[in-house]
Design a protein around this motif. Structure first.
Motif, short mmCIF file in Angstrom:
data_model
loop_
_atom_site.label_atom_id
_atom_site.label_comp_id
_atom_site.label_asym_id
_atom_site.label_seq_id
_atom_site.Cartn_x
_atom_site.Cartn_y
_atom_site.Cartn_z
N ALA A 181 -1.17 -6.51 10.61
CA ALA A 181 -2.03 -7.40 9.82
C ALA A 181 -1.16 -8.42 9.08
CB ALA A 181 -2.85 -6.58 8.82
N VAL A 182 -1.58 -9.68 9.12
CA VAL A 182 -0.82 -10.74 8.46
C VAL A 182 -1.71 -11.46 7.46
CG1 VAL A 182 0.79 -11.13 10.36
CG2 VAL A 182 -1.36 -12.37 10.33
N PRO A 183 -1.09 -12.03 6.42
CA PRO A 183 -1.85 -12.77 5.41
C PRO A 183 -2.54 -14.00 6.01
CG PRO A 183 0.37 -12.29 4.63
CD PRO A 183 0.33 -11.96 6.09
N GLY A 184 -3.60 -14.43 5.35
CA GLY A 184 -4.35 -15.59 5.80
C GLY A 184 -3.60 -16.90 5.69
N ASP A 185 -2.44 -16.90 5.02
CA ASP A 185 -1.68 -18.14 4.88
C ASP A 185 -0.81 -18.41 6.11
OD1 ASP A 185 0.38 -16.32 4.68
OD2 ASP A 185 0.95 -16.86 2.64
N HIS A 186 -1.04 -17.61 7.18
CA HIS A 186 -0.35 -17.78 8.46
C HIS A 186 1.14 -17.45 8.39
CE1 HIS A 186 -4.06 -19.37 9.96
NE2 HIS A 186 -4.05 -20.30 9.04
N SER A 187 1.56 -16.74 7.36
CA SER A 187 2.95 -16.31 7.32
C SER A 187 3.12 -15.20 8.36
CB SER A 187 3.34 -15.80 5.94
OG SER A 187 2.73 -14.56 5.68
N ILE A 188 4.33 -14.88 8.68
CA ILE A 188 4.58 -13.85 9.69
C ILE A 188 4.91 -12.50 9.05
CG2 ILE A 188 5.28 -15.45 11.49
CD1 ILE A 188 8.21 -14.77 10.73
N ASP A 189 4.70 -12.38 7.75
CA ASP A 189 4.99 -11.15 7.03
C ASP A 189 3.88 -10.14 7.30
OD1 ASP A 189 6.25 -9.37 5.36
OD2 ASP A 189 5.50 -10.27 3.52
N GLU A 190 4.13 -9.19 8.19
CA GLU A 190 3.13 -8.19 8.56
C GLU A 190 3.00 -7.11 7.48
OE1 GLU A 190 4.57 -6.81 12.36
OE2 GLU A 190 3.51 -8.42 13.40
N PHE A 191 1.85 -6.43 7.48
CA PHE A 191 1.62 -5.32 6.56
C PHE A 191 2.71 -4.27 6.74
CE2 PHE A 191 -0.61 -1.36 5.32
CZ PHE A 191 -0.90 -1.70 4.01
N GLY A 192 2.99 -3.88 7.96
CA GLY A 192 4.15 -3.05 8.29
C GLY A 192 4.01 -1.57 8.01
N VAL A 193 4.93 -0.82 8.61
CA VAL A 193 4.95 0.64 8.49
C VAL A 193 5.31 1.07 7.07
CG1 VAL A 193 6.08 2.74 9.31
CG2 VAL A 193 5.49 0.95 10.94
N ASP A 194 6.25 0.36 6.43
CA ASP A 194 6.66 0.76 5.07
C ASP A 194 5.50 0.68 4.09
OD1 ASP A 194 9.24 1.25 5.96
OD2 ASP A 194 10.00 -0.70 5.32
N ARG A 195 4.70 -0.36 4.18
CA ARG A 195 3.54 -0.47 3.28
C ARG A 195 2.51 0.61 3.60
NH1 ARG A 195 4.86 -5.89 4.08
NH2 ARG A 195 5.46 -6.95 2.18
N LEU A 196 2.31 0.86 4.89
CA LEU A 196 1.38 1.91 5.30
C LEU A 196 1.80 3.26 4.72
CD1 LEU A 196 -0.94 3.07 7.01
CD2 LEU A 196 0.67 3.16 8.93
N ILE A 197 3.06 3.59 4.87
CA ILE A 197 3.56 4.86 4.33
C ILE A 197 3.41 4.90 2.81
CG2 ILE A 197 5.67 6.23 3.98
CD1 ILE A 197 6.48 5.34 6.84
N ALA A 198 3.68 3.80 2.16
CA ALA A 198 3.56 3.76 0.70
C ALA A 198 2.12 4.03 0.25
CB ALA A 198 4.04 2.41 0.16
N VAL A 199 1.15 3.47 0.96
CA VAL A 199 -0.26 3.71 0.61
C VAL A 199 -0.60 5.18 0.82
CG1 VAL A 199 -2.66 3.21 1.23
CG2 VAL A 199 -1.00 1.34 1.11
N ILE A 200 -0.20 5.73 1.96
CA ILE A 200 -0.49 7.13 2.26
C ILE A 200 0.17 8.05 1.24
CG2 ILE A 200 -0.09 8.99 3.92
CD1 ILE A 200 -0.47 6.84 6.14
N GLU A 201 1.44 7.82 0.95
CA GLU A 201 2.13 8.66 -0.02
C GLU A 201 1.56 8.51 -1.42
OE1 GLU A 201 6.32 7.85 0.39
OE2 GLU A 201 6.49 9.25 2.06
N GLY A 202 1.11 7.31 -1.76
CA GLY A 202 0.52 7.07 -3.07
C GLY A 202 -0.82 7.75 -3.27
N ARG A 203 -1.45 8.14 -2.16
CA ARG A 203 -2.76 8.82 -2.21
C ARG A 203 -2.65 10.27 -1.77
NH1 ARG A 203 -3.32 4.71 -4.56
NH2 ARG A 203 -4.96 3.17 -4.34
N ARG A 204 -1.47 10.81 -1.79
CA ARG A 204 -1.21 12.17 -1.31
C ARG A 204 -2.12 13.21 -1.97
NH1 ARG A 204 3.87 14.40 0.70
NH2 ARG A 204 4.57 12.26 0.51
N ASN A 205 -2.44 13.03 -3.24
CA ASN A 205 -3.26 14.00 -3.97
C ASN A 205 -4.74 13.68 -3.95
OD1 ASN A 205 -1.00 15.58 -4.67
ND2 ASN A 205 -0.54 14.20 -6.36
N GLU A 206 -5.11 12.62 -3.25
CA GLU A 206 -6.52 12.23 -3.14
C GLU A 206 -7.13 12.92 -1.92
OE1 GLU A 206 -8.02 10.21 -5.33
OE2 GLU A 206 -6.20 9.75 -6.43
N THR A 207 -8.44 12.85 -1.81
CA THR A 207 -9.09 13.39 -0.62
C THR A 207 -8.65 12.59 0.61
OG1 THR A 207 -11.03 11.95 -0.74
CG2 THR A 207 -11.14 14.05 -1.96
#
Length: 83
Positions: free
Chosen positions: A22-48
């Motif tokens: 996933a890339v920002p709407g400003d057409h940059s090439i900075d993808e969401f990436g695996v590191d951000r995905l892992i950060a979201v998952i780890e940040g919600r480790r104690n959530e349902t």
């Protein structure tokens, strides 16, 4: 081929490339990436599991800003439930 032994409380996340590419709407090439995905998952480790999956999708959509995602944003998650 590989095998993995899962313990109660372990979670497995499967996702399409649309999440990490996933890339920002400003057409940059900075993808969401695996590191951000892992950060979201780890940040919600104690959530349902449901909350965690929703957070992944929301984070990827937010990364895109006002633009429509350029691919599907799909996540499948499994959790080993204690007996």
């Amino acid at each position: 081929e590989d095998q993995l032994t899962l313990e109660p409380g372990d979670r497995v996340f499967l996702y399409t490339d649309g999440i990490i590419e996933a890339v920002p709407g400003d057409h940059s090439i900075d993808e969401f990436g695996v590191d951000r995905l892992i950060a979201v998952i780890e940040g919600r480790r104690n959530e349902t599991l449901e909350t965690c999956v929703k957070s992944v999708r929301e984070a990827a959509e937010s990364w895109c800003g006002t633009a429509e995602p350029n691919d599907d944003l799909s996540v499948l998650a499994l959790e080993v439930i204690p007996e």
